[in-house]
Write a protein that holds these residues in place. Structure first.
Motif, PDB file in Angstrom:
ATOM      1  N   MET A 151       0.511  23.456  15.756  1.00 33.73           N
ATOM      2  CA  MET A 151      -0.766  23.593  15.052  1.00 33.73           C
ATOM      3  C   MET A 151      -1.058  22.349  14.216  1.00 33.73           C
ATOM      4  SD  MET A 151      -0.302  27.593  13.998  1.00 33.73           S
ATOM      5  CE  MET A 151      -1.818  27.945  13.127  1.00 33.73           C
ATOM      6  N   ILE A 152      -0.015  21.863  13.535  1.00 35.80           N
ATOM      7  CA  ILE A 152      -0.197  20.648  12.725  1.00 35.80           C
ATOM      8  C   ILE A 152      -0.547  19.473  13.630  1.00 35.80           C
ATOM      9  CG2 ILE A 152       0.937  18.991  11.192  1.00 35.80           C
ATOM     10  CD1 ILE A 152       0.822  21.512   9.742  1.00 35.80           C
ATOM     11  N   PHE A 186       4.891  34.721   6.354  1.00 33.90           N
ATOM     12  CA  PHE A 186       6.082  33.931   5.997  1.00 33.90           C
ATOM     13  C   PHE A 186       6.143  33.585   4.522  1.00 33.90           C
ATOM     14  CE2 PHE A 186       5.142  31.902  10.299  1.00 33.90           C
ATOM     15  CZ  PHE A 186       5.560  33.043  10.926  1.00 33.90           C
ATOM     16  N   LEU A 205       4.080  26.384  14.554  1.00 38.70           N
ATOM     17  CA  LEU A 205       3.542  25.736  13.343  1.00 38.70           C
ATOM     18  C   LEU A 205       3.403  24.237  13.577  1.00 38.70           C
ATOM     19  CD1 LEU A 205       5.507  27.513  10.439  1.00 38.70           C
ATOM     20  CD2 LEU A 205       3.231  28.028  11.306  1.00 38.70           C
ATOM     21  N   ARG A 206       4.434  23.661  14.197  1.00 40.80           N
ATOM     22  CA  ARG A 206       4.401  22.217  14.459  1.00 40.80           C
ATOM     23  C   ARG A 206       3.250  21.876  15.413  1.00 40.80           C
ATOM     24  NH1 ARG A 206       4.559  18.330  11.890  1.00 40.80           N
ATOM     25  NH2 ARG A 206       6.356  19.213  10.818  1.00 40.80           N
ATOM     26  N   GLU A 258      -3.253  30.176  11.002  1.00 40.84           N
ATOM     27  CA  GLU A 258      -2.573  29.758   9.775  1.00 40.84           C
ATOM     28  C   GLU A 258      -2.585  30.884   8.742  1.00 40.84           C
ATOM     29  OE1 GLU A 258      -4.705  26.226   8.743  1.00 40.84           O
ATOM     30  OE2 GLU A 258      -6.614  27.238   8.992  1.00 40.84           O
ATOM     31  N   THR A 306      -5.167  22.032  14.404  1.00 42.45           N
ATOM     32  CA  THR A 306      -5.899  23.292  14.534  1.00 42.45           C
ATOM     33  C   THR A 306      -5.252  24.370  13.682  1.00 42.45           C
ATOM     34  OG1 THR A 306      -6.646  24.990  16.071  1.00 42.45           O
ATOM     35  CG2 THR A 306      -4.539  23.955  16.570  1.00 42.45           C
ATOM     36  N   GLY A 307      -6.064  25.314  13.267  1.00 46.37           N
ATOM     37  CA  GLY A 307      -5.562  26.441  12.493  1.00 46.37           C
ATOM     38  C   GLY A 307      -5.285  27.654  13.345  1.00 46.37           C
ATOM     39  N   ALA A 336       9.445  30.917   5.511  1.00 51.89           N
ATOM     40  CA  ALA A 336       9.209  30.210   6.771  1.00 51.89           C
ATOM     41  C   ALA A 336      10.489  29.675   7.410  1.00 51.89           C
ATOM     42  CB  ALA A 336       8.188  29.096   6.580  1.00 51.89           C
ATOM     43  N   PRO A 337      11.386  29.029   6.644  1.00 54.44           N
ATOM     44  CA  PRO A 337      12.586  28.490   7.304  1.00 54.44           C
ATOM     45  C   PRO A 337      13.446  29.584   7.934  1.00 54.44           C
ATOM     46  CG  PRO A 337      12.284  27.501   5.136  1.00 54.44           C
ATOM     47  CD  PRO A 337      11.303  28.638   5.230  1.00 54.44           C
ATOM     48  N   ALA A 342       0.268  32.976   9.488  1.00 56.11           N
ATOM     49  CA  ALA A 342       1.481  32.304   9.026  1.00 56.11           C
ATOM     50  C   ALA A 342       1.691  32.567   7.542  1.00 56.11           C
ATOM     51  CB  ALA A 342       1.389  30.797   9.293  1.00 56.11           C
ATOM     52  N   LEU A 343       0.626  32.392   6.773  1.00 60.93           N
ATOM     53  CA  LEU A 343       0.745  32.569   5.319  1.00 60.93           C
ATOM     54  C   LEU A 343       1.091  34.014   4.975  1.00 60.93           C
ATOM     55  CD1 LEU A 343       0.300  31.163   2.547  1.00 60.93           C
ATOM     56  CD2 LEU A 343      -2.028  32.042   2.628  1.00 60.93           C
TER      57      LEU A 343
END
Lengths: 154, 176
Positions: free
Chosen positions: B69-70, B98, B66-67, B91, B74-75, B102-103, B94-95
């Motif tokens: 990607m940020i 999670f 995730l990090r 992404e 990029t997605g 997520a954590p 991810a959605l």
């Protein structure tokens, strides 16, 4: 195919998805996450008194997940306010141009009073293009004149 | 004859263009192809200028992905093994996996959540073919691979949009 691909005259009416998720500006971010996952949507709209005031997308969600942000904050704090929106009467070409310029993959569609009626998604535009060509286009090998080179024992 | 759709040379008398599959027998009945139509059928994926993807290994913890990607803006990341794509993680993945967890899930490997195997394209594929693969698969990114399956880049739907915008602009030029 007998008709031209007329991106400058075809309107968005035929590619708009309806029934967008609309949330109140004070709804917690958690609710947006849950609704997006439940209904498998990539974005929600934020509306005040029926009028579009913001958008929250999976891109925004990714940033919040990476930073482990408190999900009880109201969505108006993390949404993109006053998003670019189009009308059903705009053309497919106009949507492509706005998406390319802004890096958007979906745009909200609003009526004359600013009430959201749906989204135009980039995937719908791809389908619109695909439907224009006969299926044979997509069954061809990538480079037909090279297609036999790899055949062994020929 | 020359295909009016994509410009490929064909033997006289064939029914369909060997390069783009459009009917040649009906070509005289059709309107002339627009710049967008011609381009989609004639141009190859390489004209989209495939970019270098963000690449991670299959055992990378998803929080690090995730990090990445940020930070990479990029997605989508390509999950690769020995420079061959084995999956894609976006992404949207991810959605959908999670949301509010997520954590708790951040330590799991990205391979648990990626879409595999990765759909890929070769640089010689027609742009129309790339559009169709994206539309049917619901993909917004597709890795580009060389003849040996090695990762050579990635194209995104954004590249397609930019391409269409360029071609639409050409179509409006006087005399074209």
């Amino acid at each position: 195919m007998g008709s031209q691909l007329s991106l400058h005259t075809e309107t968005l009416r035929q590619v708009v998805t309806s029934d967008p998720i609309c949330l109140d500006p004070l709804a917690p971010v958690r609710e947006a996450f849950e609704r997006m996952k439940e209904q498998r949507r990539g974005a929600v709209l934020i509306c005040r008194e029926g009028r579009l005031v913001g958008i929250f997308t999976e891109r925004d969600a990714l940033a919040l997940m990476a930073d482990a942000v408190d999900l009880s904050v109201p969505i108006e704090r993390v949404m993109t306010p006053d998003p670019v929106a189009l009308s059903e009467h705009d053309t497919v070409g106009a949507a492509i141009t706005r998406m390319a310029q802004g890096g958007y993959r979906r745009l909200p569609i609003v009526d004359a009073e600013g009430r959201p009626v749906g989204f135009v998604k980039v995937g719908s535009i791809l389908h619109f293009l695909v439907d224009h060509f006969p299926a044979t286009v997509y069954n061809l090998p990538p480079a037909p004149h090279h297609a036999t080179e790899a055949r062994e024992g020929a | 004859m020359t295909c009016p759709w994509c410009g490929a040379d064909n033997l006289d008398g064939v029914d369909d263009c060997v390069a783009c599959g459009q009917s040649l027998s009906d070509a005289h009945l059709s309107d002339p192809a627009t710049a967008v139509e011609r381009g989609l059928l004639a141009d190859h994926v390489r004209v989209l200028d495939p970019q270098d993807p963000v690449v991670v290994a299959a055992d990378t913890p998803v929080r690090d992905v995730l990090r990445a990607m940020i930070d990479g803006g990029t997605g989508c990341v390509v999950v690769a093994d020995a420079n061959r794509p084995v999956g894609v993680f976006t992404e949207y993945d991810a959605l959908m996996n999670f949301d509010t967890d997520a954590p708790a899930l951040g330590g799991r490997p990205v391979s648990d959540f990626m879409t595999a195997p990765a759909e890929t394209l070769e640089p010689d594929a027609k742009v129309a073919f790339a559009v169709q693969r994206m539309a049917v698969g619901g993909y917004r990114h597709i890795p580009v691979v060389g003849a040996g399956g090695e990762l050579a880049g990635i194209i995104s739907v954004r590249d397609i949009l930019r391409y269409l915008t360029d071609r639409m602009g050409e179509g409006r030029e006087p005399g074209s």
